[in-house]
Design a protein around this motif. Structure first.
Motif, PDB file in Angstrom:
ATOM      1  N   LEU A 258      53.826  31.467  35.633  1.00  0.00           N
ATOM      2  CA  LEU A 258      54.823  32.020  36.549  1.00  0.00           C
ATOM      3  C   LEU A 258      55.736  33.018  35.834  1.00  0.00           C
ATOM      4  CD1 LEU A 258      55.920  31.687  39.486  1.00  0.00           C
ATOM      5  CD2 LEU A 258      57.499  29.998  38.565  1.00  0.00           C
ATOM      6  N   GLY A 259      55.990  32.776  34.565  1.00  0.00           N
ATOM      7  CA  GLY A 259      56.909  33.630  33.812  1.00  0.00           C
ATOM      8  C   GLY A 259      56.252  34.802  33.123  1.00  0.00           C
ATOM      9  N   ALA A 260      54.998  35.115  33.458  1.00  0.00           N
ATOM     10  CA  ALA A 260      54.298  36.213  32.790  1.00  0.00           C
ATOM     11  C   ALA A 260      55.058  37.543  32.862  1.00  0.00           C
ATOM     12  CB  ALA A 260      52.887  36.367  33.358  1.00  0.00           C
ATOM     13  N   PRO A 261      55.607  37.945  34.021  1.00  0.00           N
ATOM     14  CA  PRO A 261      56.341  39.214  34.050  1.00  0.00           C
ATOM     15  C   PRO A 261      57.532  39.236  33.099  1.00  0.00           C
ATOM     16  CG  PRO A 261      55.816  38.502  36.290  1.00  0.00           C
ATOM     17  CD  PRO A 261      55.499  37.354  35.379  1.00  0.00           C
ATOM     18  N   LEU A 262      58.236  38.097  32.987  1.00  0.00           N
ATOM     19  CA  LEU A 262      59.390  38.040  32.089  1.00  0.00           C
ATOM     20  C   LEU A 262      58.945  38.074  30.632  1.00  0.00           C
ATOM     21  CD1 LEU A 262      62.420  37.780  31.697  1.00  0.00           C
ATOM     22  CD2 LEU A 262      62.177  35.291  31.887  1.00  0.00           C
ATOM     23  N   ALA A 263      57.884  37.354  30.307  1.00  0.00           N
ATOM     24  CA  ALA A 263      57.376  37.362  28.927  1.00  0.00           C
ATOM     25  C   ALA A 263      56.944  38.760  28.515  1.00  0.00           C
ATOM     26  CB  ALA A 263      56.213  36.382  28.797  1.00  0.00           C
ATOM     27  N   ARG A 264      56.275  39.461  29.416  1.00  0.00           N
ATOM     28  CA  ARG A 264      55.858  40.834  29.117  1.00  0.00           C
ATOM     29  C   ARG A 264      57.079  41.727  28.871  1.00  0.00           C
ATOM     30  NH1 ARG A 264      51.395  39.865  33.263  1.00  0.00           N
ATOM     31  NH2 ARG A 264      49.455  40.232  32.101  1.00  0.00           N
ATOM     32  N   LEU A 265      58.075  41.612  29.740  1.00  0.00           N
ATOM     33  CA  LEU A 265      59.265  42.451  29.615  1.00  0.00           C
ATOM     34  C   LEU A 265      59.976  42.175  28.291  1.00  0.00           C
ATOM     35  CD1 LEU A 265      61.250  44.459  31.028  1.00  0.00           C
ATOM     36  CD2 LEU A 265      62.501  42.438  31.813  1.00  0.00           C
ATOM     37  N   GLU A 266      60.185  40.903  27.963  1.00  0.00           N
ATOM     38  CA  GLU A 266      60.900  40.557  26.731  1.00  0.00           C
ATOM     39  C   GLU A 266      60.132  41.036  25.501  1.00  0.00           C
ATOM     40  OE1 GLU A 266      63.232  36.494  28.145  1.00  0.00           O
ATOM     41  OE2 GLU A 266      61.168  36.361  27.413  1.00  0.00           O
ATOM     42  N   THR A 267      58.817  40.887  25.511  1.00  0.00           N
ATOM     43  CA  THR A 267      58.024  41.316  24.360  1.00  0.00           C
ATOM     44  C   THR A 267      58.041  42.830  24.215  1.00  0.00           C
ATOM     45  OG1 THR A 267      56.574  39.398  24.674  1.00  0.00           O
ATOM     46  CG2 THR A 267      55.774  41.150  23.239  1.00  0.00           C
ATOM     47  N   GLN A 268      57.875  43.547  25.318  1.00  0.00           N
ATOM     48  CA  GLN A 268      57.891  45.008  25.258  1.00  0.00           C
ATOM     49  C   GLN A 268      59.239  45.533  24.781  1.00  0.00           C
ATOM     50  OE1 GLN A 268      56.576  46.760  28.947  1.00  0.00           O
ATOM     51  NE2 GLN A 268      54.695  45.545  29.005  1.00  0.00           N
ATOM     52  N   LEU A 269      60.327  45.002  25.361  1.00  0.00           N
ATOM     53  CA  LEU A 269      61.656  45.483  24.965  1.00  0.00           C
ATOM     54  C   LEU A 269      62.004  45.039  23.551  1.00  0.00           C
ATOM     55  CD1 LEU A 269      63.758  45.030  28.240  1.00  0.00           C
ATOM     56  CD2 LEU A 269      62.706  47.105  27.318  1.00  0.00           C
ATOM     57  N   GLY A 270      61.530  43.854  23.160  1.00  0.00           N
ATOM     58  CA  GLY A 270      61.769  43.399  21.798  1.00  0.00           C
ATOM     59  C   GLY A 270      61.102  44.314  20.782  1.00  0.00           C
ATOM     60  N   LEU A 271      59.851  44.680  21.022  1.00  0.00           N
ATOM     61  CA  LEU A 271      59.141  45.574  20.107  1.00  0.00           C
ATOM     62  C   LEU A 271      59.742  46.976  20.120  1.00  0.00           C
ATOM     63  CD1 LEU A 271      55.449  44.520  20.855  1.00  0.00           C
ATOM     64  CD2 LEU A 271      56.834  43.899  18.861  1.00  0.00           C
ATOM     65  N   THR A 272      60.086  47.460  21.316  1.00  0.00           N
ATOM     66  CA  THR A 272      60.694  48.788  21.422  1.00  0.00           C
ATOM     67  C   THR A 272      62.005  48.844  20.654  1.00  0.00           C
ATOM     68  OG1 THR A 272      59.713  49.158  23.608  1.00  0.00           O
ATOM     69  CG2 THR A 272      61.600  50.511  23.018  1.00  0.00           C
ATOM     70  N   GLY A 273      62.837  47.834  20.852  1.00  0.00           N
ATOM     71  CA  GLY A 273      64.127  47.814  20.168  1.00  0.00           C
ATOM     72  C   GLY A 273      63.987  47.690  18.665  1.00  0.00           C
ATOM     73  N   LEU A 274      63.107  46.807  18.217  1.00  0.00           N
ATOM     74  CA  LEU A 274      62.938  46.577  16.784  1.00  0.00           C
ATOM     75  C   LEU A 274      62.435  47.824  16.074  1.00  0.00           C
ATOM     76  CD1 LEU A 274      62.785  44.615  14.333  1.00  0.00           C
ATOM     77  CD2 LEU A 274      60.426  44.148  15.023  1.00  0.00           C
ATOM     78  N   PHE A 275      61.323  48.382  16.539  1.00  0.00           N
ATOM     79  CA  PHE A 275      60.739  49.514  15.831  1.00  0.00           C
ATOM     80  C   PHE A 275      61.473  50.820  16.117  1.00  0.00           C
ATOM     81  CE2 PHE A 275      57.059  46.544  15.966  1.00  0.00           C
ATOM     82  CZ  PHE A 275      56.916  46.397  14.590  1.00  0.00           C
ATOM     83  N   GLY A 276      62.225  50.858  17.231  1.00  0.00           N
ATOM     84  CA  GLY A 276      63.057  52.027  17.475  1.00  0.00           C
ATOM     85  C   GLY A 276      64.283  52.039  16.581  1.00  0.00           C
TER      86      GLY A 276
END
Length: 418
Positions: free
Chosen positions: A357-375
């Motif tokens: 059920l939480g797949a959309p949230l997991a995707r969002l958190e992972t994408q933003l986490g990677l974007t923020g970290l490597f940015g």
């Protein structure tokens, strides 16, 4: 590299070698014993499914029940009576009960609702990275990957900030327990503490509701009586437990594989549009949910020519299915430009009515986490280039993740001291 001299024993016992690299074992089992009978440490015969097509079919087979406590006394003996109170939720139920429970919380996790959280999740990412030390080793799991999803899910549920560290500690004990006497006693204490915590929180929210998911569930309960107090407490636990560990481990796995395969990281940096496909490829290549939660056979059945007697436990190896060459070309290669649509093919979030059920949230958190970290830190490096990753040691392959991830965060235009 894990040996495959006795693959069934390695998979059953979750040896340290298997935890470091389970994929050769899974490959051997897919070729020679795709539905493999095991005798794990809990002592109950279990059938492990490793091929993609068998796994996908099993995930939606109504003959494989998720109602573990209601239908199989042996499961209660494994995990103890204390766990029953927290497991009366949609994860451990079948339709129509599962349908009723899932419907009550599904509105909070629609893609549109989750997308509305993007600015807030981005703020949490930025705040956590602000607090990370730079130019010196830092464990990215404890400083970033774990706090990010726990903050988000606890805010959704309305868990007070001062209680979050303790809730996380209790849930860690529940997740990493073994089958020995001391481990079971520690698990029982943590489960009782979590049950009491959520019971108190429900009582508080009933008297003082606020704009959070738990208050909304209480309102739905009081309005039409479709949710018992026990189901409400167990649902809150499930959302908290499933909503942070799986994402934290996924984020850790993602950073590790991108750092150790710089060509893939370079591709994502050069083309930000690849970030979404990269997360899907990471879910396929080395997902954080190694196996689906247990099911049991409600009748005699046959899978891949193997007879599974009624009452047998069944475990579905999602990470093995996602490396099946019958489904994916060159499955042991991590490729963010993998052709096709892996996001609709991999089983990282399951399949069927129990699809995460939480797949959309997991995707969002992972994408933003990677974007923020490597940015923020374009030159993230492992603190020790010769470092051997310490993978979780669990009594059966449920989670796949690192225990720690020491890195050095170097701001732009600075050279790493390591």
């Amino acid at each position: 590299m894990t040996t495959v001299d006795d693959p069934a024993q390695a998979a059953a016992r979750c040896t340290p070698e298997f935890r470091r690299d389970p994929y050769p074992v899974y490959g051997h089992l897919r070729d020679h014993a795709p539905v493999c009978p095991l005798r794990p440490p809990h002592g109950l015969d279990t059938f492990l499914i490793t091929r993609y097509e068998d796994a996908r079919a099993a995930l939606s087979d109504p003959r494989l029940s998720k109602d573990m406590y209601g239908a199989i006394e042996a499961y209660r003996r494994i995990f103890g009576d204390s766990s029953v109170a927290l497991d009366d939720n949609m994860l451990n139920s079948d339709p129509p009960k599962h349908t009723r429970l899932r419907k009550l919380v599904s509105s909070a996790f629609t893609p549109r609702r989750v997308e509305a959280l993007r600015p807030h999740v981005r703020d949490v990412v930025d705040r956590l990275l602000d607090e990370c030390p730079t130019r010196e080793p830092v464990d990215l799991l404890s400083a970033f990957a774990f706090p990010l999803p726990i903050i988000v899910i606890c805010e959704l549920l309305g868990v007070p900030p001062e209680e979050r560290a303790q809730v996380q500690a209790w849930s860690t004990t529940v997740a990493h327990t073994g089958f020995g006497k001391e481990a079971k006693e520690a698990q029982a204490r943590a489960e009782e503490s979590l049950h009491d915590f959520f019971a108190d929180l429900v009582a508080h929210k009933r008297g003082r509701p606020s704009e959070d998911l738990l208050s909304a569930l209480i309102a739905a309960q009081d309005e039409n009586g479709t949710l018992t107090d026990q189901e409400l407490i167990s649902t809150a636990f499930l959302l908290m437990f499933a909503g942070h560990k799986t994402t934290a481990y996924l984020l850790g796995n993602a950073v590790y594989h991108l750092l150790t395969q710089p060509g893939q990281l370079r591709a994502v940096r050069e083309d930000p549009e690849l970030l979404g496909p990269a997360v899907e490829e990471l879910l396929r290549y080395d997902g954080s949910v190694e196996s689906a939660t247990f099911r049991h056979a409600t009748e005699d059945l046959e899978i891949a020519g193997v007879r599974i007697p009624r009452g047998s436990l069944v475990q579905i190896a999602l990470n093995s299915a996602n490396r099946d060459p019958r489904k994916f070309d060159e499955p042991d290669r991590f490729d963010v430009r993998r052709p096709g649509r892996p996001q609709t093919a991999h089983l990282g979030f399951g399949h069927g009515v129990h699809y995460c059920l939480g797949a959309p949230l997991a995707r969002l958190e992972t994408q933003l986490g990677l974007t923020g970290l490597f940015g923020r830190f374009p030159e993230v490096t492992l603190a020790d280039p010769q470092w051997e990753p310490p993978w979780l040691e669990v009594p059966f392959p449920a989670f796949r993740g690192l225990r720690e991830l020491p890195v050095v965060l170097v701001p732009p235009n600075e050279e790493t001291p390591y």
